[in-house]
Design an enzyme around this catalytic site. Structure first.
Site, short mmCIF file in Angstrom:
data_model
loop_
_atom_site.label_atom_id
_atom_site.label_comp_id
_atom_site.label_asym_id
_atom_site.label_seq_id
_atom_site.Cartn_x
_atom_site.Cartn_y
_atom_site.Cartn_z
N GLY A 37 0.96 -1.16 0.10
CA GLY A 37 0.21 0.02 -0.02
C GLY A 37 0.75 1.16 0.08
CG ASP A 55 2.32 -7.32 9.56
OD1 ASP A 55 1.72 -8.32 9.46
OD2 ASP A 55 3.18 -7.05 8.89
CB SER A 80 1.83 -10.47 -7.30
OG SER A 80 2.64 -10.91 -8.07
CB SER A 119 -7.86 -14.35 -6.02
OG SER A 119 -7.35 -14.41 -7.31
CB SER A 120 -10.75 -14.86 -10.81
OG SER A 120 -9.65 -14.28 -11.08
CE1 TYR A 143 -2.98 -12.97 -4.35
CE2 TYR A 143 -3.91 -14.03 -6.50
CZ TYR A 143 -4.09 -13.05 -5.51
OH TYR A 143 -4.81 -12.11 -5.62
CE LYS A 147 -5.77 -12.69 -1.89
NZ LYS A 147 -6.73 -11.68 -1.19
CG ASN A 172 -7.34 -10.46 -13.85
OD1 ASN A 172 -7.86 -11.37 -13.45
ND2 ASN A 172 -6.22 -10.24 -14.14
NE ARG A 211 -5.62 -13.38 -16.24
CZ ARG A 211 -5.14 -14.53 -16.69
NH1 ARG A 211 -5.89 -14.83 -17.61
NH2 ARG A 211 -3.92 -14.86 -16.58
#
Ligand code: UD2
Length: 318
Positions: A37, A55, A80, A119-120, A143, A147, A172, A211
């Site tokens: 961020g 954190d 990512s 996430s997809s 990743y 997720k 996305n 995507r």
């Protein structure tokens, strides 16, 4: 007026949620550890929120962050695919351990509902399109595994402790404030900036990879709906958050040319490890149970995104 905690508040999606909540008059607490961020993302709204640098791995800080909160929007992550291939341990820690800490704290604080940025990528490279929530997940990258594991934790906290959780599988997401500067940045952020600067973008693969690119306003609205929908419609469930249309990388490059004024050609390089070829969502479950609608289509979203980057990166006085 409800009280919200946004994790990853200084990130692209988190900071967009913060703005939307403030516009509605909600009270916002935000946390971020600034691993991905950026302070600039919150610059003009920082004074209006209770921001804490913290954190997810710090359980004590999570207990404090969840105290007195009605809803948690959990966006904090290391987002990512290729970064997780390079550093699976880091991905696991931030994306799974961090989520479990947050869930324990939310449960103890008796938070009403936690909405999670899933996430997809969980669907993996299965040939069936569009992807619907009843399909068995088949994650490829660390990743995607992380997720998916966090989704399962969300569901488990609903089943075991009655903590209402909703998972939104983002497809996305793109738009203003998405960081374009890292090699791991989302493709539309990277291409927009590169092409505005007259630098040649690189497509990994033959460009026919596709995507379901989802403009940020759609994801923000899905989060708000996931908080307000009745528990009987959504608690302990997973929903696609997308547009139901897919665009290839070659098409995105062609669409960006007139918007950015880029005159050159694109470079092609080998596909990235962990990538999936095609991604397209079936959004009927979100429509039916959350009342979700696509608010901004790909073309309008891309136009707004490029405009935003143009204004950000113009030299002072231009
Ligand atoms: C995955 C998830 C997405 C979100 C995201 C978080 C899928 C289908 N999507 O996005 O929902 O969780 O992870 O990071 O798993 N590319 C290029 N050139 C570049 C950069 C990327 O060609 O300079 C390609 C890349 O190889 C991929 C596509 O563009 O084929 C999209 O890449 P991305 O990093 O924007 O997002 P992706 O699909 O990994």
């Amino acid at each position: 007026m409800a009280k919200f905690l946004v994790t990853g508040a200084a990130g692209f999606i988190g900071s967009s949620l913060v703005r939307a909540l403030l516009e509605r008059g909600d009270e916002v607490r935000g946390i971020d550890n600034f691993s991905t961020g950026r302070r600039e993302n919150l610059a003009e709204v920082l004074k209006q929120i209770d921001f804490r640098e913290a954190d997810l791995l710090d359980l004590n800080a999570m207990h404090k962050a969840c105290a007195g909160v009605d809803y948690v929007l959990h966006e904090a992550a290391i987002p990512s695919v290729p970064k997780s291939v390079v550093d699976p341990i880091g991905s696991n820690r931030a994306n799974i351990d961090g989520t479990v800490n947050l869930l324990v704290a939310a449960r103890d604080a008796k938070v009403k509902r936690v909405v999670y940025a899933a996430s997809s990528s969980a669907y993996g490279d299965t040939p069936t399109l569009p992807k619907h929530e009843a399909m068995p997940p088949n994650p490829i990258s660390p990743y995607a595994v992380a997720k998916l594991a966090s989704e399962l934790y969300m569901i488990s906290f609903f089943r075991c402790y009655g903590l209402e959780t909703v998972c939104l599988r983002y497809f996305n997401v793109f738009g203003p404030r998405q960081d374009p500067s890292s090699p791991y940045s989302g493709v539309l952020a990277k291409f927009s900036i590169q092409m505005l600067r007259g630098e040649q973008p690189t497509i990994f693969g033959d460009g026919e990879t596709s995507r379901d690119f989802t403009y940020i306003d759609n994801a923000v609205s899905a989060n708000l709906l996931a908080c307000s929908a009745p528990a009987s419609e959504c608690a302990g469930r997973v929903f696609n958050c997308a547009t139901g249309r897919r665009i290839t990388l070659n098409e995105t490059f062609a669409a960006l040319k007139p918007l950015t004024g880029y005159k050159g050609e694109v470079n092609y390089a080998p596909e990235r490890a962990g990538d999936i070829k095609h991604s397209l969502a079936d959004i009927t479950q979100a429509q039916k149970h959350l009342g979700y609608k696509v608010l901004v289509n790909f073309e309008d979203g891309l136009r707004r995104t490029v405009e935003w980057y143009k204004n950000q990166h113009q030299p002072v006085g231009a």
